[in-house]
Design a protein around this motif. Structure first.
Motif, PDB file in Angstrom:
ATOM      1  N   TYR A  66       0.986  -0.935  -0.049  1.00 56.89           N
ATOM      2  CA  TYR A  66      -0.152  -0.428   0.170  1.00 56.89           C
ATOM      3  C   TYR A  66       1.108   1.778   0.378  1.00 56.89           C
ATOM      4  O   TYR A  66       1.436   1.401   1.185  1.00 56.89           O
ATOM      5  N   ALA A  86      -1.510   7.641  -3.012  1.00 56.57           N
ATOM      6  CA  ALA A  86      -2.547   6.634  -4.559  1.00 56.57           C
ATOM      7  C   ALA A  86      -1.953   6.410  -6.144  1.00 56.57           C
ATOM      8  O   ALA A  86      -1.777   7.426  -6.537  1.00 56.57           O
ATOM      9  N   MET A  95      -5.376   2.697  -9.022  1.00 60.64           N
ATOM     10  CA  MET A  95      -5.946   2.650  -7.422  1.00 60.64           C
ATOM     11  C   MET A  95      -6.990   4.342  -7.198  1.00 60.64           C
ATOM     12  O   MET A  95      -8.479   3.575  -6.684  1.00 60.64           O
ATOM     13  N   THR A  96      -6.907   4.921  -7.963  1.00 68.84           N
ATOM     14  CA  THR A  96      -7.733   6.356  -8.126  1.00 68.84           C
ATOM     15  C   THR A  96      -8.978   6.498  -9.180  1.00 68.84           C
ATOM     16  O   THR A  96     -10.267   6.151  -8.805  1.00 68.84           O
ATOM     17  N   THR A 118     -11.158   3.475  -7.331  1.00 71.84           N
ATOM     18  CA  THR A 118     -12.300   4.431  -5.595  1.00 71.84           C
ATOM     19  C   THR A 118     -12.925   5.286  -6.907  1.00 71.84           C
ATOM     20  O   THR A 118     -14.138   4.923  -6.131  1.00 71.84           O
ATOM     21  N   PHE A 127      -9.333  -0.149  -0.926  1.00 68.74           N
ATOM     22  CA  PHE A 127      -8.617   0.464  -1.216  1.00 68.74           C
ATOM     23  C   PHE A 127      -9.719   2.427  -1.479  1.00 68.74           C
ATOM     24  O   PHE A 127      -8.930   3.033  -1.473  1.00 68.74           O
TER      25      PHE A 127
END
Length: 188
Positions: free
Chosen positions: A55, A59, A63-64, A67, A97
């Motif tokens: 992690y 981000a 990941m963005t 999400t 996330f």
């Protein structure tokens, strides 16, 4: 947003293993769900995302994107296998996330496995999604693919009925929570 606008549903395919059948189960589910005009479906196949192993402090673009898709969705269907009486680590990583993006939205499950049909995985996912302030549906779709393969017509009627019932509940909760969020923002 009006009540007659289609409900935006993200269908999350949780397995990323090589040789998996999660994508086939996801396609099978989508064939049935696409018959519902009141749903605007989007598939989020975790195998298509390049998430970091650790992690990061900031981000990544993947990941963005994930999400953001969770934030845009108004309801979710999680397609999950059962591995060792739980769900895959790849699914837990992706779920973590996001946080606020999950809140006050319904989650349904399509599970598969041998014997328990993936229900142990679903029970653990219910705990995770409760912490994220979602509403998990009572009814889901549970498949024992070693006993009755997806293409076996023997179980088609019962499976299709399970899909219809779950999507009816998902639609009801999705619209009810859509209206509630519009009137009063959710506070956790």
């Amino acid at each position: 947003m009006t009540d007659d606008e289609p409900l935006r549903v993200a269908v999350i395919i949780g397995s990323t293993r090589e040789g998996r059948i999660g994508d086939a189960v996801g396609r099978w589910f989508m064939e049935r769900a696409r018959a519902r005009d009141e749903l605007d479906l989007a598939v989020l196949d975790l195998a298509e995302f390049d998430f970091p192993v650790h992690y990061p402090q900031q981000a990544t673009q993947q990941m963005t994107e994930f999400t953001g898709a969770i934030g845009r969705a108004e309801a979710f269907v999680v397609v999950t296998p059962e591995y060792n009486r739980s769900f895959p680590a790849s699914l837990k990583q992706a779920i973590d996330f996001a946080y606020d993006e999950w809140q006050a939205k319904p989650v349904g499950f399509v599970s598969y496995g041998h014997g328990s049909s993936g229900l142990y995985a679903v029970e653990q996912l219910r705990s995770v999604f409760t912490e994220l302030h979602t509403v998990t549906l009572r009814n889901g779709v549970a498949l024992d693919l070693l006993r009755i393969p997806l293409d076996d017509p023997t179980g088609a009627c019962a499976r299709d009925r399970a899909v219809r019932l779950m999507l009816d509940q998902l639609g009801w909760w999705g619209r009810a929570l859509r209206e509630a969020r519009a009137v009063r923002p959710y506070v956790s």
